[in-house]
Write a protein that holds these residues in place. Structure first.
Motif, PDB file in Angstrom:
ATOM      1  N   ASP A 151      47.878  41.854  39.942  1.00 60.54           N
ATOM      2  CA  ASP A 151      48.163  41.524  39.214  1.00 60.54           C
ATOM      3  C   ASP A 151      50.053  41.869  38.934  1.00 60.54           C
ATOM      4  O   ASP A 151      50.992  40.932  38.586  1.00 60.54           O
ATOM      5  CB  ASP A 151      48.160  43.075  37.998  1.00 60.54           C
ATOM      6  N   GLU A 200      39.758  51.121  39.493  1.00 64.18           N
ATOM      7  CA  GLU A 200      39.230  50.404  38.218  1.00 64.18           C
ATOM      8  C   GLU A 200      41.367  50.184  36.834  1.00 64.18           C
ATOM      9  O   GLU A 200      41.174  49.013  36.344  1.00 64.18           O
ATOM     10  CB  GLU A 200      38.131  51.463  36.889  1.00 64.18           C
ATOM     11  N   ALA A 203      42.818  47.400  38.121  1.00 59.02           N
ATOM     12  CA  ALA A 203      42.707  46.378  37.713  1.00 59.02           C
ATOM     13  C   ALA A 203      42.480  46.130  35.980  1.00 59.02           C
ATOM     14  O   ALA A 203      41.746  46.087  35.676  1.00 59.02           O
ATOM     15  CB  ALA A 203      41.421  46.009  38.030  1.00 59.02           C
ATOM     16  N   TYR A 207      42.760  40.114  37.754  1.00 62.65           N
ATOM     17  CA  TYR A 207      41.769  41.744  38.769  1.00 62.65           C
ATOM     18  C   TYR A 207      40.021  40.415  38.532  1.00 62.65           C
ATOM     19  O   TYR A 207      40.185  39.782  39.809  1.00 62.65           O
ATOM     20  CB  TYR A 207      41.697  43.001  38.361  1.00 62.65           C
ATOM     21  N   GLY A 208      39.664  39.851  37.134  1.00 61.91           N
ATOM     22  CA  GLY A 208      38.359  40.068  37.416  1.00 61.91           C
ATOM     23  C   GLY A 208      38.653  38.424  37.810  1.00 61.91           C
ATOM     24  O   GLY A 208      37.742  37.696  38.289  1.00 61.91           O
ATOM     25  N   MET A 209      39.571  37.564  37.184  1.00 70.36           N
ATOM     26  CA  MET A 209      39.449  35.873  37.363  1.00 70.36           C
ATOM     27  C   MET A 209      39.907  36.038  39.197  1.00 70.36           C
ATOM     28  O   MET A 209      39.410  35.254  39.521  1.00 70.36           O
ATOM     29  CB  MET A 209      41.218  35.396  36.533  1.00 70.36           C
ATOM     30  N   THR A 211      39.162  38.033  42.032  1.00 71.39           N
ATOM     31  CA  THR A 211      38.041  38.825  42.367  1.00 71.39           C
ATOM     32  C   THR A 211      37.020  36.892  42.339  1.00 71.39           C
ATOM     33  O   THR A 211      36.176  37.118  43.115  1.00 71.39           O
ATOM     34  CB  THR A 211      37.608  39.781  42.010  1.00 71.39           C
ATOM     35  N   SER A 212      36.752  37.164  40.791  1.00 71.25           N
ATOM     36  CA  SER A 212      35.922  35.931  40.931  1.00 71.25           C
ATOM     37  C   SER A 212      35.880  34.411  41.530  1.00 71.25           C
ATOM     38  O   SER A 212      34.640  34.460  42.622  1.00 71.25           O
ATOM     39  CB  SER A 212      35.373  35.345  39.786  1.00 71.25           C
ATOM     40  N   GLN A 225      33.626  43.004  47.471  1.00 70.79           N
ATOM     41  CA  GLN A 225      34.630  43.401  46.446  1.00 70.79           C
ATOM     42  C   GLN A 225      34.363  45.201  45.750  1.00 70.79           C
ATOM     43  O   GLN A 225      32.719  45.146  45.495  1.00 70.79           O
ATOM     44  CB  GLN A 225      34.980  42.801  45.536  1.00 70.79           C
ATOM     45  N   SER A 227      35.759  48.180  42.938  1.00 67.56           N
ATOM     46  CA  SER A 227      36.383  49.071  41.731  1.00 67.56           C
ATOM     47  C   SER A 227      35.342  50.437  42.104  1.00 67.56           C
ATOM     48  O   SER A 227      34.669  50.766  41.534  1.00 67.56           O
ATOM     49  CB  SER A 227      36.054  48.124  40.760  1.00 67.56           C
TER      50      SER A 227
END
Length: 255
Positions: A151, A200, A203, A207-209, A211-212, A225, A227
């Motif tokens: 981020d 946690e 993120a 982060y989710g975008m 890591t995907s 990966q 968390s």
């Protein structure tokens, strides 16, 4: 913020630690975070001690430019330090010098384990570093990226943040980083594995975008990966979980 020559080589305060009463089985570098980054930051120190004492590695850590007895300007006084140019340059130089010293100390060593690690901005520096081909004594590297600043990357790297993301993506897919050193002729070197460990509560936005995206590019099948619930970027009382996750991950590889 100054525009000093961040590409200049400076003397860094460095700590080199070998296992107690034993010859090292490999080499690890662990880079610091930002804003006073140093080799005693808890995530750096705990990981360094684990790699030294449990994995029996020679571990190299250092203070950031302008911190402790390290020379040069810090991120507040030098734009090139702020966006990461200096940190990447320093990591690359520390790696080359450390590999050369290891080979000099253990000239008969082969298949030497190699770990490129970093915390926060140090994870960016590690992710942008490739072991030079001039040291065939070393096995393909393990990358351990703690609190990769997903981020905050646009704030840290500014116009270079995209390249920083692509450097890690290229590790797991084998190509795609425009700044790959010319000696590799466009093909990423082999890696043993890439581990990201993130708290946690750090993120938040992207982060989710990311890591995907990263997981979708894992054509080499080398990425893990993690968390950690309840952990923040500073880690605080959750810092021991970093070592737990690293140890769990390394059990997947032959010792």
């Amino acid at each position: 913020m100054g525009q000093g020559p961040s590409h200049d080589e400076v003397q860094l305060e460095t700590r080199v630690e070998d296992p107690k009463d034993a010859s090292p089985k490999g080499l690890a570098l662990v880079a610091h975070g930002r804003l006073g980054g140093n080799f005693d930051q808890p995530p750096v120190r705990l990981l360094a001690e684990y790699l030294r004492d449990v994995r029996q590695l020679r571990v190299v850590t250092w203070n950031a430019r302008g911190i402790g007895n390290s020379g040069g300007g810090n991120e507040w006084t030098n734009f090139g330090v702020w966006i990461g140019d200096a940190g990447i340059l320093d990591y690359d130089r520390m790696l080359r010098e450390s590999m050369a010293k290891y080979v000099d100390d253990f000239p008969n060593a082969q298949g030497v384990e190699l770990f490129l690690c970093g915390y926060s901005a140090g994870a960016v520096f590690a992710g942008c570093t490739r072991p030079p081909l001039s040291f065939p004594q070393f096995a393909p590297a393990h990358y351990i990226l703690i609190s990769y600043p997903v981020d905050l990357n646009p704030l840290i790297g500014l116009h270079k943040s995209g390249s920083y993301y692509r450097s890690v993506e290229a590790l797991v897919q084998g190509h795609g980083w425009e700044n790959l050193p010319a000696e590799f002729h466009g093909k990423e070197p082999n890696v043993t594995g890439v581990l990201t460990v993130t708290g946690e509560w750090e993120a938040v936005l992207f982060y989710g975008m990311w890591t995907s995206i990263l997981g979708g590019k894992n054509s080499r099948n080398v990425l893990t990966q993690v968390s950690v619930p309840g952990a923040t970027h500073a880690w605080d009382d959750k810092a021991p979980r970093i070592v737990e996750e690293v140890d769990k991950w390394l059990r997947n590889f032959p010792s």
